[in-house]
Design a protein around this motif. Structure first.
Motif, PDB file in Angstrom:
ATOM      1  N   GLN A  19       1.186   3.614  -3.836  1.00  0.00           N
ATOM      2  CA  GLN A  19       0.601   4.420  -2.778  1.00  0.00           C
ATOM      3  C   GLN A  19      -0.887   4.104  -2.616  1.00  0.00           C
ATOM      4  O   GLN A  19      -1.589   3.862  -3.583  1.00  0.00           O
ATOM      5  CB  GLN A  19       0.764   5.908  -3.107  1.00  0.00           C
ATOM      6  N   HIS A  20      -1.366   4.173  -1.390  1.00  0.00           N
ATOM      7  CA  HIS A  20      -2.756   3.830  -1.105  1.00  0.00           C
ATOM      8  C   HIS A  20      -3.288   4.648   0.054  1.00  0.00           C
ATOM      9  O   HIS A  20      -2.537   5.051   0.925  1.00  0.00           O
ATOM     10  CB  HIS A  20      -2.878   2.358  -0.701  1.00  0.00           C
ATOM     11  N   ASP A  21      -4.589   4.842   0.087  1.00  0.00           N
ATOM     12  CA  ASP A  21      -5.164   5.385   1.304  1.00  0.00           C
ATOM     13  C   ASP A  21      -5.437   4.236   2.254  1.00  0.00           C
ATOM     14  O   ASP A  21      -5.400   3.078   1.885  1.00  0.00           O
ATOM     15  CB  ASP A  21      -6.448   6.195   1.014  1.00  0.00           C
ATOM     16  N   ILE A  22      -5.694   4.568   3.524  1.00  0.00           N
ATOM     17  CA  ILE A  22      -5.758   3.526   4.539  1.00  0.00           C
ATOM     18  C   ILE A  22      -7.194   3.072   4.825  1.00  0.00           C
ATOM     19  O   ILE A  22      -7.428   2.317   5.745  1.00  0.00           O
ATOM     20  CB  ILE A  22      -5.076   4.006   5.841  1.00  0.00           C
ATOM     21  N   LYS A  23      -8.136   3.509   4.012  1.00  0.00           N
ATOM     22  CA  LYS A  23      -9.517   3.119   4.256  1.00  0.00           C
ATOM     23  C   LYS A  23      -9.920   1.871   3.503  1.00  0.00           C
ATOM     24  O   LYS A  23     -11.039   1.412   3.611  1.00  0.00           O
ATOM     25  CB  LYS A  23     -10.446   4.283   3.871  1.00  0.00           C
ATOM     26  N   GLY A  24      -9.020   1.353   2.707  1.00  0.00           N
ATOM     27  CA  GLY A  24      -9.322   0.098   2.029  1.00  0.00           C
ATOM     28  C   GLY A  24      -9.794   0.273   0.598  1.00  0.00           C
ATOM     29  O   GLY A  24      -9.986  -0.698  -0.115  1.00  0.00           O
ATOM     30  N   ASN A  25     -10.043   1.539   0.165  1.00  0.00           N
ATOM     31  CA  ASN A  25     -10.448   1.734  -1.224  1.00  0.00           C
ATOM     32  C   ASN A  25      -9.327   1.328  -2.170  1.00  0.00           C
ATOM     33  O   ASN A  25      -9.561   0.820  -3.243  1.00  0.00           O
ATOM     34  CB  ASN A  25     -10.817   3.205  -1.447  1.00  0.00           C
ATOM     35  N   SER A  26      -8.139   1.664  -1.761  1.00  0.00           N
ATOM     36  CA  SER A  26      -6.962   1.131  -2.420  1.00  0.00           C
ATOM     37  C   SER A  26      -5.975   0.889  -1.306  1.00  0.00           C
ATOM     38  O   SER A  26      -6.079   1.451  -0.242  1.00  0.00           O
ATOM     39  CB  SER A  26      -6.400   2.110  -3.443  1.00  0.00           C
ATOM     40  N   GLY A  27      -5.000   0.039  -1.520  1.00  0.00           N
ATOM     41  CA  GLY A  27      -4.095  -0.256  -0.413  1.00  0.00           C
ATOM     42  C   GLY A  27      -2.862  -0.973  -0.876  1.00  0.00           C
ATOM     43  O   GLY A  27      -2.875  -1.657  -1.883  1.00  0.00           O
ATOM     44  N   TRP A  28      -1.770  -0.756  -0.138  1.00  0.00           N
ATOM     45  CA  TRP A  28      -0.557  -1.522  -0.396  1.00  0.00           C
ATOM     46  C   TRP A  28      -0.951  -2.985  -0.304  1.00  0.00           C
ATOM     47  O   TRP A  28      -1.554  -3.423   0.671  1.00  0.00           O
ATOM     48  CB  TRP A  28       0.504  -1.144   0.635  1.00  0.00           C
ATOM     49  N   SER A  29      -0.644  -3.752  -1.327  1.00  0.00           N
ATOM     50  CA  SER A  29      -1.210  -5.100  -1.447  1.00  0.00           C
ATOM     51  C   SER A  29      -0.867  -5.995  -0.269  1.00  0.00           C
ATOM     52  O   SER A  29      -1.588  -6.944   0.013  1.00  0.00           O
ATOM     53  CB  SER A  29      -0.733  -5.750  -2.748  1.00  0.00           C
ATOM     54  N   GLU A  30       0.236  -5.675   0.443  1.00  0.00           N
ATOM     55  CA  GLU A  30       0.629  -6.532   1.549  1.00  0.00           C
ATOM     56  C   GLU A  30      -0.171  -6.282   2.828  1.00  0.00           C
ATOM     57  O   GLU A  30      -0.080  -7.051   3.771  1.00  0.00           O
ATOM     58  CB  GLU A  30       2.129  -6.350   1.851  1.00  0.00           C
ATOM     59  N   ILE A  31      -0.917  -5.200   2.907  1.00  0.00           N
ATOM     60  CA  ILE A  31      -1.697  -4.922   4.102  1.00  0.00           C
ATOM     61  C   ILE A  31      -2.823  -5.949   4.238  1.00  0.00           C
ATOM     62  O   ILE A  31      -3.560  -6.211   3.291  1.00  0.00           O
ATOM     63  CB  ILE A  31      -2.300  -3.505   4.055  1.00  0.00           C
TER      64      ILE A  31
END
Length: 449
Positions: A19-31
């Motif tokens: 799970q990830h937030d959408i601001k780029g601090n963490s993210g689904w690696s495929e994004i």
């Protein structure tokens, strides 16, 4: 139940995914900068249907991609297949983007019609404006008929039965495209040898190794479903010798060349190669069935993976090299892992990537989408795959360092750059960034379909 948000669908991947937030601090690696635009997980408590839809990139048109129906389906796998469709449609110059659907079950163990209807109902808000379905592993033209009727729009999918105006993949469009890709590659190698073109060591070695008549070139094909069986048939029509075919049940091999018309005849009404052993008394030919993994242990010029993902990996790639494979034509989607790809390219094996080699199916789908004929589909497949493979090969040849630098021997890398140019320009134009797009057009090499 649809687990999605129309604008921030990336965050709804379920507990099995990171799970990830959408601001780029963490993210689904495929994004990344290309997508995906939407990732949906759907569940129907009435039927038990669980499914995934990934719409990767629609800058060049609605996302196009098949529905895979298998127990092994995961959101990550569906995303990778959707991304492959993004590059495949761009490379083929089609007005489609990339997408993929997946239903998580063994279709033989559930009510396939009800599950397909349920999946169609749950993703219907996106069809056909953002997603156009097709057949894939575990689905057929009849599933597409069910899907189209449930959506209420015949444009919602391709690969439909002919009675519904479709050009079903059961006609062999993907397998035909694979044969065209291989023929084009062999013609290219003969041409550069005949013309005396300057070529780096890998290309020169290939022209030497394959300097033989078509009927002396040996091919093995892993997978004997729709794609593999038709690729076998069309290669035989080109007088290219197929010495072995395999499926999940075993490997049929004859180093002098299989009798393909006889094999195709004997396989009628049979689901697996192992079924050939059950009817010896009804067959003129007797077959020796080897273990399916023996396909990696026979000497051959060309290897065609036409089964599932990841079959050419760190374990199997050295076997292909040891057995003098010169060319791999990827009839399946994502059959080669990145590390195996790099290993094989570094050792002088030419790989025609999936998004070039197996584009026959989606090109045929485009012709169906336009309401045109089966003949026009095969003609366009021949034209586009010939041009696209030839372009990638010539671009690779011209960008290869003449001092034996093999870094640009990767056809995948060269073809991917072309596909990215096409999608990048479309993304800029969709955003209305005309001045930036104009600059991009000026900087980048012109793309010719």
């Amino acid at each position: 139940m649809v687990n999605s948000d129309s604008s921030l669908s990336h965050s709804h991947l379920g507990p099995s995914m990171e799970q990830h937030d959408i601001k780029g601090n963490s993210g689904w690696s495929e994004i990344d900068e290309w997508g995906p635009e939407k990732v949906l997980q759907v569940y129907d408590p009435d039927t038990g249907m669980k499914g995934v839809l990934v719409i990767d990139n629609t800058s060049t048109g609605p996302g196009k991609g098949g529905i895979r129906f298998a127990e092994s389906v995961t959101p990550a796998e569906v995303f990778k297949l959707a991304r492959t469709m993004t590059w495949k449609c761009a490379s083929a110059g089609l007005p489609f983007g990339g997408a993929k659907g997946g239903i998580i079950a063994n279709p033989s163990k559930v009510n396939q019609v009800e599950w397909m209807k349920s999946f169609a109902k749950m993703i219907s808000p996106y069809c056909p404006s953002q997603y156009i379905a097709a057949t894939d592993v575990g689905t057929t033209e009849l599933d597409m008929a069910v899907f189209a009727h449930e959506i209420g729009d015949m444009r919602a999918c391709t690969g439909k039965p002919q009675e519904l105006g479709g050009i079903p993949h059961e006609l062999g469009t993907t397998g035909y495209g694979v044969s065209v890709a291989l023929r084009t590659t062999l013609d290219f190698l003969r041409d550069i040898k005949h013309e005396g073109s300057k070529a780096s060591r890998p290309f020169f070695d290939l022209t030497t190794s394959l300097d033989k008549k078509s009927d002396d070139i040996k091919v093995v094909i892993q997978g004997f479903g729709n794609v593999g069986s038709f690729a076998t048939k069309f290669l035989n029509d080109l007088h290219i010798k197929v010495i072995g075919v395999s499926d999940v049940s075993g490997f049929v091999f004859d180093e002098n060349g299989l009798d393909i018309p006889q094999l195709m005849s004997d396989m009628k009404e049979k689901a697996r190669l192992s079924d050939l052993l059950d009817n010896h008394q009804q067959q003129q030919h007797r077959y020796d069935l080897l273990d399916k993994d023996e396909i990696f242990n026979v000497a051959t010029d060309i290897f065609i993976p036409a089964a599932l993902t990841g079959v050419i990996n760190d374990n199997t790639a050295p076997k292909l090299l040891k057995n003098n494979v010169n060319i791999i034509v990827e009839a399946a989607n994502i059959p080669t892992t990145p590390s195996a790809d790099q290993y094989l390219v570094n050792n002088g094996i030419l790989i025609i990537p999936d998004f070039l080699a197996n584009a026959g199916g989606v090109i045929g789908s485009f012709v169906e989408y336009q309401g045109r004929t089966e003949k026009e589909a095969f003609d366009l497949i021949e034209y586009k795959i010939t041009n696209n493979v030839k372009r990638a090969l010539y671009n690779s040849l011209s960008s290869t360092d003449q001092a034996d630098n093999t870094s640009e021997f990767s056809i995948r890398k060269v073809a991917m750059e072309t596909a990215k140019q096409i999608v990048y320009r479309a993304m800029l134009l969709r955003k209305g960034a005309i001045s930036v797009a104009r600059e991009a057009y000026a900087r980048k090499q012109q793309v010719i379909y």
